[in-house]
Design a protein around this motif. Structure first.
Motif, short mmCIF file in Angstrom:
data_model
loop_
_atom_site.label_atom_id
_atom_site.label_comp_id
_atom_site.label_asym_id
_atom_site.label_seq_id
_atom_site.Cartn_x
_atom_site.Cartn_y
_atom_site.Cartn_z
N SER A 588 -0.78 -14.84 -9.70
CA SER A 588 0.41 -15.10 -10.50
C SER A 588 1.37 -13.92 -10.46
CB SER A 588 0.02 -15.40 -11.95
OG SER A 588 -0.59 -14.27 -12.55
N ARG A 589 1.27 -13.07 -9.44
CA ARG A 589 2.19 -11.93 -9.32
C ARG A 589 3.62 -12.42 -9.08
NH1 ARG A 589 -0.04 -8.85 -4.39
NH2 ARG A 589 -0.28 -11.04 -3.74
N ASP A 590 4.58 -11.68 -9.62
CA ASP A 590 5.97 -12.09 -9.47
C ASP A 590 6.51 -11.80 -8.08
OD1 ASP A 590 5.90 -9.35 -9.82
OD2 ASP A 590 7.67 -9.27 -11.11
N ASN A 591 5.93 -10.84 -7.38
CA ASN A 591 6.38 -10.51 -6.03
C ASN A 591 5.21 -9.89 -5.29
OD1 ASN A 591 7.58 -8.64 -3.85
ND2 ASN A 591 9.38 -9.79 -4.51
N PRO A 592 4.93 -10.31 -4.06
CA PRO A 592 3.73 -9.78 -3.37
C PRO A 592 3.88 -8.35 -2.89
CG PRO A 592 4.95 -11.27 -1.92
CD PRO A 592 5.62 -11.35 -3.26
N PHE A 593 5.11 -7.81 -2.84
CA PHE A 593 5.31 -6.46 -2.31
C PHE A 593 5.65 -5.46 -3.42
CE2 PHE A 593 6.75 -9.51 0.96
CZ PHE A 593 5.70 -9.34 1.83
N ASP A 594 6.62 -5.81 -4.26
CA ASP A 594 7.04 -4.94 -5.35
C ASP A 594 6.69 -5.62 -6.66
OD1 ASP A 594 8.20 -2.96 -6.85
OD2 ASP A 594 10.27 -3.57 -6.45
N THR A 595 5.42 -5.61 -7.01
CA THR A 595 4.92 -6.37 -8.15
C THR A 595 5.21 -5.63 -9.45
OG1 THR A 595 3.12 -7.15 -6.73
CG2 THR A 595 2.92 -7.56 -9.08
N ARG A 731 10.47 4.37 -6.40
CA ARG A 731 9.52 4.29 -7.51
C ARG A 731 8.74 5.60 -7.60
NH1 ARG A 731 12.31 0.51 -6.90
NH2 ARG A 731 11.80 -1.71 -6.89
N VAL A 732 8.43 6.01 -8.82
CA VAL A 732 7.54 7.14 -9.05
C VAL A 732 6.26 6.59 -9.67
CG1 VAL A 732 7.19 9.31 -10.28
CG2 VAL A 732 9.43 8.77 -9.32
N VAL A 733 5.11 6.97 -9.12
CA VAL A 733 3.84 6.39 -9.53
C VAL A 733 2.88 7.51 -9.92
CG1 VAL A 733 1.90 4.92 -8.87
CG2 VAL A 733 4.19 4.47 -7.93
N LEU A 734 2.32 7.40 -11.14
CA LEU A 734 1.20 8.23 -11.53
C LEU A 734 -0.06 7.40 -11.33
CD1 LEU A 734 2.56 9.75 -14.88
CD2 LEU A 734 2.50 10.82 -12.63
N PHE A 735 -1.08 7.98 -10.69
CA PHE A 735 -2.27 7.18 -10.39
C PHE A 735 -3.55 7.93 -10.72
CE2 PHE A 735 -1.49 9.42 -6.35
CZ PHE A 735 -2.76 9.90 -6.05
N PRO A 766 15.09 -1.72 3.46
CA PRO A 766 15.34 -3.09 3.95
C PRO A 766 14.56 -3.43 5.22
CG PRO A 766 17.40 -2.02 3.35
CD PRO A 766 16.33 -0.95 3.30
N VAL A 767 14.22 -2.42 6.06
CA VAL A 767 13.56 -2.73 7.33
C VAL A 767 12.06 -2.92 7.16
CG1 VAL A 767 15.30 -1.55 8.70
CG2 VAL A 767 13.35 -0.26 7.84
N PHE A 768 11.51 -2.59 6.01
CA PHE A 768 10.08 -2.73 5.78
C PHE A 768 9.85 -3.64 4.59
CE2 PHE A 768 10.39 1.58 7.64
CZ PHE A 768 9.57 1.41 8.74
N GLN A 769 8.86 -4.52 4.73
CA GLN A 769 8.46 -5.30 3.57
C GLN A 769 7.60 -4.45 2.64
OE1 GLN A 769 6.57 -8.73 5.42
NE2 GLN A 769 8.38 -9.96 5.07
N PHE A 770 6.76 -3.61 3.21
CA PHE A 770 5.90 -2.74 2.42
C PHE A 770 6.58 -1.39 2.20
CE2 PHE A 770 2.90 -5.72 4.35
CZ PHE A 770 2.16 -6.11 3.23
N PRO A 771 6.19 -0.66 1.16
CA PRO A 771 6.88 0.59 0.85
C PRO A 771 6.40 1.75 1.71
CG PRO A 771 5.17 0.17 -0.77
CD PRO A 771 5.21 -1.04 0.11
N LEU A 772 7.31 2.72 1.90
CA LEU A 772 6.94 4.02 2.45
C LEU A 772 6.41 4.86 1.29
CD1 LEU A 772 9.05 2.88 4.54
CD2 LEU A 772 9.59 5.27 5.05
N ARG A 773 5.28 5.53 1.52
CA ARG A 773 4.61 6.21 0.41
C ARG A 773 4.36 7.68 0.75
NH1 ARG A 773 -0.51 2.54 -0.53
NH2 ARG A 773 -0.89 4.11 -2.14
N SER A 794 1.97 7.27 4.10
CA SER A 794 1.48 6.00 4.62
C SER A 794 2.50 4.90 4.34
CB SER A 794 0.13 5.65 3.98
OG SER A 794 -0.44 4.56 4.66
N ILE A 795 2.23 3.71 4.87
CA ILE A 795 3.06 2.52 4.65
C ILE A 795 2.14 1.39 4.21
CG2 ILE A 795 4.61 0.83 5.69
CD1 ILE A 795 5.42 2.94 7.72
#
Length: 799
Positions: A588-595, A731-735, A766-773, A794-795
């Motif tokens: 039920s995710r709202d978006n498969p890439f940027d959830t 995006r900034v992510v704490l993990f 725009p050129v990538f569906q997945f994020p550059l990390r 990584s990507i």
């Protein structure tokens, strides 16, 4: 003299013809032909425009009554501050003359003193209030005052206190143009020094403040979440939460006075908010009745009522029942239906609740149209809408359908759908507007990842091939440690039904140097899958896979104390896997890439070998669960849990440990592993425990004097993320990550988990569906043999 007074005088004058319309010596002017029409005082409004509004036509008979009738039309244009109409005898008829004073026009608009809000932001605030101050428009003082108030309101909503906006009008070289200037004093950034209440006896200030969500005392936490400033609308929302809290404890009549805002501090001025409270008295519940209902009977609506007679009156359970039946009516197409709870007080503070039902009429879905899908076919989007034209207009199902569109990953709904209600036909026409994203990708180039090192690549991939919603991928990769060719195809709506079909084939070669404890592997195989939907977010799929594989292990030994280097350990293994994997998925995710919200869960039960053939015989269940919760428009909290285990189905003629392959075992047939390394679980890398290199966590064995990770028979991984959206691409992510893999007959041991903490930057291009990390990781439990990277790139998504 005011404009209104002038208008009254002018109308009165026009209604009195003798003073305005002079009589010629030969008699009245009425009926004589109009010789010509003149205008005096106009600079920007054409004379013909004035003439047409007054209804004056040269050559026609002069009729002052017609001019009086048409005069209001000219005045209401708002183009003039004064108008006077005169008539005099000419040589061949009547000369009609209009003397006008044009109203000044806007020549320019300036904002002075604004620093926090630029002109574009101010104009956005004016647009929201539907205030038009375009150059060329006439100046309306009422509109100017409204604009000043809208600017002040825009600052207040941005967290500024003490803002003043003074509009002035300046002359310009053109005599009919004026410059409107808004002189802005931005006041102070209204950071909250404290919040207190007066008049509250039942609940303390601290408890009331705990109910507030959007306006909090300034500190590091509230600053990070942008809840440390006073904005009137957000304070109103918080007061509504406090009101609900009181009403859930029987205080039906609680009220709040106007907040008192006081500026405190000199060096860093802040605001102290004081909120007057009138609590009233506690009320108890009496009885409940319902009226106006025909679709649902009385027992259905008020049966099993959540409050008993004599209980403290509580708002929440009553509102819960109201919300439930509002939704049920909406599900049945009664789009205007609602339940209104009326509270009827009687003696001793007893309150009876009367539910007045307004059902309206039932509506159906009329025309359904899409805008913004330039390449995606309508049918691809329409099939995700769980309603068809002519169906009952189930609003809740429609909302779920809009959410489902976002899961496609290539069409984003950019604004609320447009609903056009047709009362006569009892239908609702809907237009869904959006934009396409994640278009076909064709890439040439190279890259780097943890597993393959540097590589060159050609890749074509799409989730929306030819606008049909099908996924097609072709990948050719040549790298230092890995080569790959693969081709895949998947149709999520096979034969235009809610069923999926997919097929893929691949060939790969992996070559990790023996000095690193790696191996060489050649793989050729393919998969075929079929699935179907169970519900909106649930599906079941069945995958059959076959792979032929040759592994070459060559593990170098360490030198002995005398410096002699033993021969490397060499093993060649050829095997085939034939597997069948039924999988249950909930997504039920709202978006498969940027959830930002939703849940994903999978349970895959892979059975390898046995009656399916092949040389490997195992049962391999894997469970995955991820949940994303949106805390605010810019923040999301997510967590992920993964676990899996391998159950060998045949152990004759094979072993589970490398030590049993070195000739010390009595059985000469034990020369192969029951579960090859390639089928085992490995932990570490950007998709599991960040910081640790890919496949570096798990059970180790001493092979030729070298500790080597050999893969686990079971594993678990835990991930926590706090995601902050800085802007659209960043995006900034704490993990916080934890996980490990465990060997054969080794028990699950959560005390032996490996941990990583850190910070990550993600960029969606725009050129990538997945994020550059870009990942910065910290190892809180460092051990001597850890293969850990503090910085990595990584990507792709973590989970």
């Amino acid at each position: 003299m005011t404009i209104r007074l002038k208008l009254l005088l002018l109308v009165a004058a026009l209604l009195t013809p003798l003073p305005l319309l002079a009589q010629s010596p030969a008699g009245s002017l009425v009926g004589q032909p109009i010789e010509r029409f003149e205008v005096e005082g106009n600079t920007s409004v054409a004379s013909d425009t004035i003439r047409v509004y007054l209804g004056v036509h040269p050559g026609e008979p002069y009729d002052p009554t017609t001019i009086r009738t048409n005069f209001p039309n000219l005045w209401q244009t708002g183009l003039f501050d004064d108008i006077r109409v005169e008539a005099e005898q000419g040589t061949a008829g009547v000369i009609v003359k209009a003397v006008v004073v044009e109203r000044p026009r806007i020549g320019a608009v300036e904002y002075r003193g604004n620093k926090a809000l630029n002109a574009a932001k101010i104009e956005e605030a004016l647009t929201r209030e539907r205030i038009d101050l375009h150059v060329g428009n006439t100046i309306e003082q009422t509109l100017v005052r409204r604009a000043a108030e809208a600017i002040r309101k825009g600052y207040a909503e941005g967290g500024f206190e003490g803002v003043t906006v003074e509009p002035t009008v300046e002359q310009m070289p053109n005599p009919v143009e004026r410059r409107i200037v808004f002189q802005i004093n931005e006041g102070i950034k209204a950071r909250v020094a404290g919040i207190q209440f007066t008049g509250n006896e039942e609940f303390s200030d601290r408890r009331l403040r705990s109910r507030m969500k959007d306006v909090k005392k300034h500190n590091l936490y509230t600053w990070a979440r942008k809840r440390n400033v006073y904005t009137p609308s957000k304070l109103d929302d918080d007061l509504e939460k406090i009101r609900n809290f009181y009403q859930d404890h029987g205080y039906k009549d609680v009220t709040f006075g106007d907040p008192v805002i006081e500026t405190v501090g000199r060096r860093k001025p802040r605001v102290r908010i004081t909120i007057p409270v009138t609590e009233g008295s506690v009320h108890t519940f009496g009885s409940v009745t319902v009226a106006g209902n025909t679709l649902f009977n009385e027992e259905q609506i008020i049966g099993n009522w959540p409050l008993q007679e004599g209980e403290t009156l509580r708002r929440q359970p009553i509102q819960g029942r109201v919300d439930l039946f509002n939704e049920l009516y909406q599900r049945r197409g009664y789009i205007y239906a609602y339940l209104n709870p009326e509270y009827r007080e009687r003696e001793d503070n007893i309150v009876d609740v009367h539910l007045q039902v307004y059902e309206g009429e039932q509506f159906k879905l009329g025309r359904l149209e899409f805008e913004g899908n330039k390449s995606t076919k309508d049918k691809v989007l329409r099939r995700e809408i769980f309603l068809e034209e002519g169906d009952i207009m189930d609003m809740e199902t429609f909302k779920s359908s809009i959410y489902k569109l976002g899961q496609l990953g290539y069409f984003k709904v950019t604004e609320n759908p447009d609903f056009k209600v047709n009362p006569d036909r009892k239908t609702v026409d809907v237009t869904i507007r959006g934009q396409e994203e994640g278009k076909n990708e064709l890439q040439f180039g190279g890259g780097y990842n943890e597993r393959s090192g540097f590589f060159g690549q050609f890749q074509f991939s799409t989730r929306n091939f030819l606008g049909e919603g099908e996924s097609v991928g072709v990948n050719f990769q040549l790298g230092r440690n890995a080569n790959l060719f693969s081709i895949s195809y998947a149709d999520p709506w096979f034969r235009d039904k809610p069923q999926s079909f997919g097929v893929s084939i691949y060939n790969s070669r992996t070559d990790f140097p023996a000095t690193t404890g790696g191996f060489q592997s050649d793989r050729t195989g393919g998969n075929i899958a079929y699935g179907f939907r169970l519900d909106r977010f649930e599906s079941v799929s069945f995958l059959y896979g076959f792979e032929d594989r040759q592994d070459h292990l060559e593990i170098a030994a360490l030198p002995d104390p005398n410096g002699n280097v033993p021969l490397p350990r060499i093993q060649d293994i050829d095997f085939t896997t034939s597997s069948f994997s039924p999988t249950y998925r909930y997504d039920s995710r709202d978006n498969p890439f940027d959830t930002t919200r939703g849940t994903r869960g999978t349970l895959a039960l892979s059975y390898v070998g046995g009656p399916l053939g092949g040389t490997i015989n195992i049962f391999k269940p894997v469970l995955n669960f991820s949940h994303f919760r949106r805390w605010s428009p810019k923040t999301t909290f997510s967590f992920n849990v993964e676990a899996g285990q391998i159950f060998p189905q045949e152990e004759d003629g094979c072993v589970h440990r490398f030590a049993e392959l070195d000739g010390r075992d009595d059985s000469p047939d034990n020369d192969v592993l029951c579960v090859p390394q390639s089928e085992r679980f490995y932990v570490g890398g950007y998709q599991s425990v960040r910081g640790f290199r890919a496949f570096s966590l798990g059970p180790e064995e001493d092979i030729n004097g070298r500790n080597t990770v050999v893969g686990g028979y079971k594993y678990n991984v835990f991930n926590l993320e706090y995601i902050y959206k800085v802007n659209d691409p960043l995006r900034v992510v704490l993990f916080a990550d934890a996980g490990n893999a465990y060997g054969y007959r080794q028990k699950w041991d959560v005390t032996d988990l490996r941990y990583a903490l850190g910070l990550e930057l993600r960029m969606y291009l725009p050129v990538f569906q997945f994020p550059l990390r870009f990942i910065y990781a910290f190892n809180p439990d460092e051990r001597p043999d850890d293969d850990f990277e503090t910085f990595s790139f990584s990507i792709g998504n973590t989970f």
